[in-house]
Design a protein around this motif. Structure first.
Motif, PDB file in Angstrom:
ATOM      1  N   ILE A  64     -26.675  10.139  -4.354  1.00 29.40           N
ATOM      2  CA  ILE A  64     -25.891   9.707  -5.515  1.00 29.40           C
ATOM      3  C   ILE A  64     -25.351   8.313  -5.220  1.00 29.40           C
ATOM      4  O   ILE A  64     -24.372   8.148  -4.490  1.00 29.40           O
ATOM      5  CB  ILE A  64     -24.715  10.668  -5.807  1.00 29.40           C
ATOM      6  CG1 ILE A  64     -25.155  12.130  -5.839  1.00 29.40           C
ATOM      7  CG2 ILE A  64     -23.992  10.251  -7.087  1.00 29.40           C
ATOM      8  CD1 ILE A  64     -25.940  12.550  -7.047  1.00 29.40           C
ATOM      9  N   VAL A  65     -26.009   7.286  -5.778  1.00 29.91           N
ATOM     10  CA  VAL A  65     -25.624   5.904  -5.527  1.00 29.91           C
ATOM     11  C   VAL A  65     -24.550   5.492  -6.531  1.00 29.91           C
ATOM     12  O   VAL A  65     -24.759   5.569  -7.737  1.00 29.91           O
ATOM     13  CB  VAL A  65     -26.848   4.963  -5.625  1.00 29.91           C
ATOM     14  CG1 VAL A  65     -26.423   3.510  -5.427  1.00 29.91           C
ATOM     15  CG2 VAL A  65     -27.909   5.358  -4.609  1.00 29.91           C
ATOM     16  N   GLY A  66     -23.397   5.109  -5.996  1.00 33.65           N
ATOM     17  CA  GLY A  66     -22.277   4.740  -6.844  1.00 33.65           C
ATOM     18  C   GLY A  66     -21.332   5.903  -7.078  1.00 33.65           C
ATOM     19  O   GLY A  66     -20.525   5.881  -8.011  1.00 33.65           O
ATOM     20  N   ILE A  67     -21.408   6.917  -6.220  1.00 32.67           N
ATOM     21  CA  ILE A  67     -20.528   8.078  -6.363  1.00 32.67           C
ATOM     22  C   ILE A  67     -19.077   7.658  -6.157  1.00 32.67           C
ATOM     23  O   ILE A  67     -18.775   6.796  -5.340  1.00 32.67           O
ATOM     24  CB  ILE A  67     -20.915   9.205  -5.377  1.00 32.67           C
ATOM     25  CG1 ILE A  67     -20.157  10.493  -5.705  1.00 32.67           C
ATOM     26  CG2 ILE A  67     -20.707   8.766  -3.935  1.00 32.67           C
ATOM     27  CD1 ILE A  67     -20.656  11.713  -4.958  1.00 32.67           C
ATOM     28  N   SER A  68     -18.209   8.284  -6.920  1.00 37.94           N
ATOM     29  CA  SER A  68     -16.774   8.054  -6.772  1.00 37.94           C
ATOM     30  C   SER A  68     -16.157   9.235  -6.033  1.00 37.94           C
ATOM     31  O   SER A  68     -16.582  10.374  -6.238  1.00 37.94           O
ATOM     32  CB  SER A  68     -16.113   7.928  -8.152  1.00 37.94           C
ATOM     33  OG  SER A  68     -14.702   7.894  -8.019  1.00 37.94           O
ATOM     34  N   PRO A  69     -15.152   8.982  -5.216  1.00 38.08           N
ATOM     35  CA  PRO A  69     -14.447  10.095  -4.570  1.00 38.08           C
ATOM     36  C   PRO A  69     -13.416  10.750  -5.505  1.00 38.08           C
ATOM     37  O   PRO A  69     -12.775  11.720  -5.124  1.00 38.08           O
ATOM     38  CB  PRO A  69     -13.762   9.430  -3.379  1.00 38.08           C
ATOM     39  CG  PRO A  69     -13.529   8.021  -3.822  1.00 38.08           C
ATOM     40  CD  PRO A  69     -14.692   7.680  -4.728  1.00 38.08           C
ATOM     41  N   LYS A  70     -13.289  10.236  -6.721  1.00 32.09           N
ATOM     42  CA  LYS A  70     -12.298  10.738  -7.673  1.00 32.09           C
ATOM     43  C   LYS A  70     -12.909  11.861  -8.523  1.00 32.09           C
ATOM     44  O   LYS A  70     -13.902  11.640  -9.222  1.00 32.09           O
ATOM     45  CB  LYS A  70     -11.815   9.620  -8.588  1.00 32.09           C
ATOM     46  CG  LYS A  70     -11.125   8.494  -7.846  1.00 32.09           C
ATOM     47  CD  LYS A  70     -10.758   7.371  -8.777  1.00 32.09           C
ATOM     48  CE  LYS A  70     -10.127   6.219  -8.004  1.00 32.09           C
ATOM     49  NZ  LYS A  70      -9.858   5.082  -8.889  1.00 32.09           N
ATOM     50  N   PRO A  71     -12.311  13.056  -8.482  1.00 32.44           N
ATOM     51  CA  PRO A  71     -12.863  14.209  -9.212  1.00 32.44           C
ATOM     52  C   PRO A  71     -12.985  14.023 -10.722  1.00 32.44           C
ATOM     53  O   PRO A  71     -13.772  14.717 -11.359  1.00 32.44           O
ATOM     54  CB  PRO A  71     -11.878  15.337  -8.892  1.00 32.44           C
ATOM     55  CG  PRO A  71     -11.258  14.943  -7.599  1.00 32.44           C
ATOM     56  CD  PRO A  71     -11.170  13.434  -7.657  1.00 32.44           C
ATOM     57  N   PRO A 129     -20.120   1.816  -0.994  1.00 29.50           N
ATOM     58  CA  PRO A 129     -19.801   0.844   0.055  1.00 29.50           C
ATOM     59  C   PRO A 129     -18.693   1.255   1.015  1.00 29.50           C
ATOM     60  O   PRO A 129     -18.643   0.774   2.140  1.00 29.50           O
ATOM     61  CB  PRO A 129     -19.393  -0.415  -0.705  1.00 29.50           C
ATOM     62  CG  PRO A 129     -19.616  -0.158  -2.130  1.00 29.50           C
ATOM     63  CD  PRO A 129     -19.916   1.283  -2.325  1.00 29.50           C
ATOM     64  N   ASP A 130     -17.790   2.150   0.570  1.00 29.80           N
ATOM     65  CA  ASP A 130     -16.679   2.515   1.454  1.00 29.80           C
ATOM     66  C   ASP A 130     -16.425   4.011   1.399  1.00 29.80           C
ATOM     67  O   ASP A 130     -16.918   4.719   0.534  1.00 29.80           O
ATOM     68  CB  ASP A 130     -15.413   1.745   1.078  1.00 29.80           C
ATOM     69  CG  ASP A 130     -14.964   2.024  -0.347  1.00 29.80           C
ATOM     70  OD1 ASP A 130     -15.686   2.718  -1.091  1.00 29.80           O
ATOM     71  OD2 ASP A 130     -13.883   1.565  -0.733  1.00 29.80           O
ATOM     72  N   GLY A 131     -15.660   4.480   2.345  1.00 24.05           N
ATOM     73  CA  GLY A 131     -15.314   5.891   2.402  1.00 24.05           C
ATOM     74  C   GLY A 131     -16.040   6.591   3.537  1.00 24.05           C
ATOM     75  O   GLY A 131     -17.014   6.073   4.081  1.00 24.05           O
ATOM     76  N   GLU A 132     -15.532   7.743   3.897  1.00 27.78           N
ATOM     77  CA  GLU A 132     -16.104   8.501   4.998  1.00 27.78           C
ATOM     78  C   GLU A 132     -16.786   9.773   4.530  1.00 27.78           C
ATOM     79  O   GLU A 132     -17.812  10.170   5.085  1.00 27.78           O
ATOM     80  CB  GLU A 132     -15.022   8.840   6.021  1.00 27.78           C
ATOM     81  CG  GLU A 132     -14.479   7.606   6.716  1.00 27.78           C
ATOM     82  CD  GLU A 132     -13.433   7.953   7.757  1.00 27.78           C
ATOM     83  OE1 GLU A 132     -13.384   9.102   8.209  1.00 27.78           O
ATOM     84  OE2 GLU A 132     -12.668   7.043   8.106  1.00 27.78           O
ATOM     85  N   GLU A 133     -16.211  10.429   3.499  1.00 27.83           N
ATOM     86  CA  GLU A 133     -16.729  11.716   3.067  1.00 27.83           C
ATOM     87  C   GLU A 133     -16.431  11.945   1.592  1.00 27.83           C
ATOM     88  O   GLU A 133     -15.353  11.594   1.116  1.00 27.83           O
ATOM     89  CB  GLU A 133     -16.080  12.819   3.903  1.00 27.83           C
ATOM     90  CG  GLU A 133     -16.768  14.140   3.831  1.00 27.83           C
ATOM     91  CD  GLU A 133     -16.158  15.144   4.787  1.00 27.83           C
ATOM     92  OE1 GLU A 133     -15.333  15.953   4.326  1.00 27.83           O
ATOM     93  OE2 GLU A 133     -16.506  15.114   5.986  1.00 27.83           O
ATOM     94  N   VAL A 134     -17.404  12.514   0.888  1.00 33.15           N
ATOM     95  CA  VAL A 134     -17.219  12.955  -0.494  1.00 33.15           C
ATOM     96  C   VAL A 134     -17.881  14.319  -0.610  1.00 33.15           C
ATOM     97  O   VAL A 134     -19.022  14.493  -0.169  1.00 33.15           O
ATOM     98  CB  VAL A 134     -17.838  11.969  -1.516  1.00 33.15           C
ATOM     99  CG1 VAL A 134     -17.736  12.521  -2.930  1.00 33.15           C
ATOM    100  CG2 VAL A 134     -17.179  10.595  -1.441  1.00 33.15           C
ATOM    101  N   LEU A 135     -17.174  15.274  -1.143  1.00 37.01           N
ATOM    102  CA  LEU A 135     -17.673  16.636  -1.322  1.00 37.01           C
ATOM    103  C   LEU A 135     -18.210  17.239  -0.017  1.00 37.01           C
ATOM    104  O   LEU A 135     -19.206  17.958  -0.001  1.00 37.01           O
ATOM    105  CB  LEU A 135     -18.741  16.679  -2.414  1.00 37.01           C
ATOM    106  CG  LEU A 135     -18.224  16.409  -3.828  1.00 37.01           C
ATOM    107  CD1 LEU A 135     -19.364  16.123  -4.788  1.00 37.01           C
ATOM    108  CD2 LEU A 135     -17.389  17.598  -4.324  1.00 37.01           C
ATOM    109  N   GLY A 136     -17.553  16.900   1.081  1.00 40.94           N
ATOM    110  CA  GLY A 136     -17.934  17.459   2.375  1.00 40.94           C
ATOM    111  C   GLY A 136     -19.144  16.814   3.011  1.00 40.94           C
ATOM    112  O   GLY A 136     -19.617  17.263   4.059  1.00 40.94           O
TER     113      GLY A 136
END
Length: 145
Positions: free
Chosen positions: A18-25, A48-55
């Protein structure tokens, strides 16, 4: 791709970047990824940033995803003008499908991906097209994405 080809592809593919995924639900990219994950797809978050989304570990781009992780579908939540480099990375990663979400259309990227042998979907929500989603999606009702 026609509707039957899309259904066949969604039945046979199991890993979706998922390219461009947001960590915001509350964001469409997060909701689509969460839905796909709930249906048994492995998601690979790419942003580009972040460590984890949805585990799942976040990767800054497709080329940073380890080679041993086979990417079947690259689902793109980016502006249309930002798609060509993602399509090029998809080709290098030997993805099977480049999928541009609703509102995302880039003919140049489409042509390049198709010439490289990838299937391409443009301007269509992957969530609305996964197994069982046709039952839950009703035209005229709120968009599930």
């Amino acid at each position: 791709m026609n509707e039957e080809e899309i259904k066949d592809t969604l039945r046979s593919c199991k890993t979706v970047a998922i390219v461009g995924i947001s960590p915001k639900p509350d964001r469409p990219s997060y909701r689509v990824a969460s839905y796909l994950q709930s249906k048994g797809y492995r998601i690979i978050p790419v942003r580009p940033d972040g460590e984890e989304v949805l585990g799942e570990r976040v990767y800054p781009n497709l080329t940073e995803v380890p080679e041993e992780i086979e990417i079947d579908i690259v689902d793109i939540f980016r502006k249309s003008e930002d798609v060509p480099p993602v399509a090029e990375e998809s080709i290098r990663r030997k993805a099977k499908v480049v999928w541009m979400q609703e509102g995302v259309v880039n003919r140049e990227a489409c042509d390049k991906a198709e010439q490289a042998g990838l299937k391409v979907v443009m301007d269509l929500c992957i969530r609305k097209n996964t197994s069982g989603c046709f039952k839950s999606y009703q035209p005229g009702k709120a968009d599930p994405c």
